[in-house]
Structures are given as C-alpha cells and as structure tokens.
Motif scaffolding. Structure first.
Motif, PDB file in Angstrom:
ATOM      1  N   GLU A  83     -14.697   5.652  -2.002  1.00  0.00           N
ATOM      2  CA  GLU A  83     -15.949   5.933  -1.302  1.00  0.00           C
ATOM      3  C   GLU A  83     -16.315   4.823  -0.312  1.00  0.00           C
ATOM      4  O   GLU A  83     -17.021   5.066   0.656  1.00  0.00           O
ATOM      5  CB  GLU A  83     -17.091   6.147  -2.305  1.00  0.00           C
ATOM      6  N   SER A  84     -15.842   3.608  -0.570  1.00  0.00           N
ATOM      7  CA  SER A  84     -16.181   2.482   0.302  1.00  0.00           C
ATOM      8  C   SER A  84     -14.975   2.016   1.123  1.00  0.00           C
ATOM      9  O   SER A  84     -14.939   0.889   1.594  1.00  0.00           O
ATOM     10  CB  SER A  84     -16.710   1.315  -0.533  1.00  0.00           C
ATOM     11  N   LEU A  85     -14.002   2.903   1.275  1.00  0.00           N
ATOM     12  CA  LEU A  85     -12.752   2.529   1.912  1.00  0.00           C
ATOM     13  C   LEU A  85     -12.326   3.591   2.919  1.00  0.00           C
ATOM     14  O   LEU A  85     -12.456   4.786   2.654  1.00  0.00           O
ATOM     15  CB  LEU A  85     -11.683   2.416   0.812  1.00  0.00           C
ATOM     16  N   GLN A  86     -11.821   3.159   4.044  1.00  0.00           N
ATOM     17  CA  GLN A  86     -11.171   4.079   4.974  1.00  0.00           C
ATOM     18  C   GLN A  86      -9.695   4.072   4.586  1.00  0.00           C
ATOM     19  O   GLN A  86      -8.977   3.107   4.829  1.00  0.00           O
ATOM     20  CB  GLN A  86     -11.347   3.602   6.415  1.00  0.00           C
ATOM     21  N   GLN A 105      -0.642   3.126 -12.613  1.00  0.00           N
ATOM     22  CA  GLN A 105      -0.653   2.202 -11.483  1.00  0.00           C
ATOM     23  C   GLN A 105      -0.641   3.008 -10.190  1.00  0.00           C
ATOM     24  O   GLN A 105       0.049   4.022 -10.101  1.00  0.00           O
ATOM     25  CB  GLN A 105       0.580   1.307 -11.560  1.00  0.00           C
ATOM     26  N   ILE A 106      -1.414   2.541  -9.224  1.00  0.00           N
ATOM     27  CA  ILE A 106      -1.454   3.198  -7.915  1.00  0.00           C
ATOM     28  C   ILE A 106      -1.558   2.121  -6.842  1.00  0.00           C
ATOM     29  O   ILE A 106      -2.176   1.072  -7.056  1.00  0.00           O
ATOM     30  CB  ILE A 106      -2.632   4.204  -7.825  1.00  0.00           C
ATOM     31  N   GLU A 107      -0.910   2.379  -5.718  1.00  0.00           N
ATOM     32  CA  GLU A 107      -1.012   1.448  -4.595  1.00  0.00           C
ATOM     33  C   GLU A 107      -1.480   2.211  -3.367  1.00  0.00           C
ATOM     34  O   GLU A 107      -1.220   3.411  -3.230  1.00  0.00           O
ATOM     35  CB  GLU A 107       0.308   0.728  -4.338  1.00  0.00           C
ATOM     36  N   PHE A 108      -2.211   1.505  -2.523  1.00  0.00           N
ATOM     37  CA  PHE A 108      -2.725   2.134  -1.308  1.00  0.00           C
ATOM     38  C   PHE A 108      -3.085   1.062  -0.286  1.00  0.00           C
ATOM     39  O   PHE A 108      -3.180  -0.122  -0.613  1.00  0.00           O
ATOM     40  CB  PHE A 108      -3.928   3.042  -1.606  1.00  0.00           C
ATOM     41  N   VAL A 109      -3.260   1.516   0.944  1.00  0.00           N
ATOM     42  CA  VAL A 109      -3.675   0.644   2.037  1.00  0.00           C
ATOM     43  C   VAL A 109      -4.925   1.263   2.643  1.00  0.00           C
ATOM     44  O   VAL A 109      -5.001   2.481   2.828  1.00  0.00           O
ATOM     45  CB  VAL A 109      -2.567   0.513   3.107  1.00  0.00           C
ATOM     46  N   GLY A 110      -5.901   0.420   2.921  1.00  0.00           N
ATOM     47  CA  GLY A 110      -7.133   0.910   3.516  1.00  0.00           C
ATOM     48  C   GLY A 110      -7.888  -0.193   4.223  1.00  0.00           C
ATOM     49  O   GLY A 110      -7.445  -1.335   4.259  1.00  0.00           O
ATOM     50  N   PHE A 117      -8.932  -5.612   9.207  1.00  0.00           N
ATOM     51  CA  PHE A 117      -7.519  -5.681   8.834  1.00  0.00           C
ATOM     52  C   PHE A 117      -7.228  -4.607   7.804  1.00  0.00           C
ATOM     53  O   PHE A 117      -8.083  -4.267   6.988  1.00  0.00           O
ATOM     54  CB  PHE A 117      -7.188  -7.042   8.196  1.00  0.00           C
ATOM     55  N   ASP A 118      -5.997  -4.096   7.828  1.00  0.00           N
ATOM     56  CA  ASP A 118      -5.543  -3.233   6.745  1.00  0.00           C
ATOM     57  C   ASP A 118      -5.387  -4.106   5.503  1.00  0.00           C
ATOM     58  O   ASP A 118      -4.937  -5.258   5.598  1.00  0.00           O
ATOM     59  CB  ASP A 118      -4.182  -2.606   7.076  1.00  0.00           C
ATOM     60  N   ILE A 119      -5.743  -3.547   4.352  1.00  0.00           N
ATOM     61  CA  ILE A 119      -5.630  -4.276   3.087  1.00  0.00           C
ATOM     62  C   ILE A 119      -4.772  -3.452   2.133  1.00  0.00           C
ATOM     63  O   ILE A 119      -5.000  -2.249   1.958  1.00  0.00           O
ATOM     64  CB  ILE A 119      -7.013  -4.552   2.473  1.00  0.00           C
ATOM     65  N   TYR A 120      -3.780  -4.110   1.535  1.00  0.00           N
ATOM     66  CA  TYR A 120      -2.905  -3.483   0.547  1.00  0.00           C
ATOM     67  C   TYR A 120      -3.475  -3.761  -0.845  1.00  0.00           C
ATOM     68  O   TYR A 120      -3.804  -4.902  -1.168  1.00  0.00           O
ATOM     69  CB  TYR A 120      -1.485  -4.051   0.647  1.00  0.00           C
TER      70      TYR A 120
END
Length: 161
Positions: A83-86, A105-110, A117-120
C-alpha cells in the motif's frame, strides 16, 4: 563476509554481517534493527504473537482458511506493505523451511515516497512455536545482486531461542 550472532528479547537469534550496526529508527514495530548506511543495507525483524494474529484476522474476516498460518501472515503483511510502495517487480512467494520452522519468502523491487531510487526487498516470514516473525532486508535496487545472497544467509540463520 564474516557474520556474528545477535539475539532479541530472548526470543530469537540471527546471524548478521559484521559490517551492520544496530539501528533504532528503521521501523517502530521492530524488535531488532541493523543497518550499514554506507553499503545501504538494512534489516528489521518484527515479531507477533501467533494466536493474537490468527484471532484478530479471523475476527476481521481476513483469514483465509485455505492458506497456512504463515501463508496468511505473508499475504496480510505484503498486502499492507504494498500500500505504501510503487511496485516495480515482484517474485512469487516461495515456501521454505528454516531450521524446523515453516517459512515463506518473497522478493520484490519498488519505490517508496520521497526516495528516488528503486529498492530491493527480501522478506521472510517464519512461523515459530508461539510467534510469527517478519524478517525484512533491503538495499538499493542496483545493489540487489551484491547483497541478495547475504540477505538469504541472514534469513536462513534465524532461529528461536
């Protein structure tokens, strides 16, 4: 890199890279927080009482009986976090075992507000005996390949005391 073991609240312990230092302002709900501002690496762990979580979300009608407890915890936490992430990129959640505990476990970039900046992120959710844990580690998106394995090693070292 060399790791050291850190513990919190007499509940759990985890191996942290030597270069990360204690932090206090990453997440108000975290029982453990570490960072290295020069390497842009961060870790925050949140713990919750398992029965309280299940009872609260069943009462709200948000608990999916077709999912495991840890699956529900992951679903709810990730939904809230998004909700607080693009969102730029999201992997599929993976069911794993850490020591003897069920985990996902889940990984994402937003991108988050006010950060250009993009954050992993690598998020690991662990179902302990009486508690649920959310292990969040993150870095800049262009450092993903550099720190992804370190983040996995940290999560894999998690254990209740």
């Amino acid at each position: 890199d060399d790791f050291r073991t850190e513990s919190a609240l007499g509940l759990y312990e985890i191996s942290i890279p030597e270069y990360m230092k204690k932090a206090t302002d990453l997440n108000a709900d975290a029982s453990m927080q570490f960072q290295n501002i020069f390497k842009e690496t961060y870790l925050a762990i949140i713990d919750e009482d398992k029965d309280d979580f299940v009872d609260a979300f069943k009462e709200l009608g948000e608990f999916d009986d077709n999912l495991s407890t840890i699956g529900n915890y992951r679903n709810i936490q990730v939904k809230y976090f998004f909700e607080s992430l693009q969102l730029i990129r999201k992997g599929e959640p993976k069911q794993i075992t850490i020591i003897v505990f069920s985990a996902e476990q889940i990984e994402f970039v937003g991108r988050v507000v006010d950060v250009n900046f993009d954050i992993y992120y690598l998020m690991t959710f662990v179902e302990g005996e009486d508690d649920l844990y959310m292990i969040m580690s993150w870095t800049l998106g262009d450092s993903e390949s550099k720190y992804k394995e370190t983040f996995r090693q940290m999560a894999d070292s998690f254990q209740e005391i």
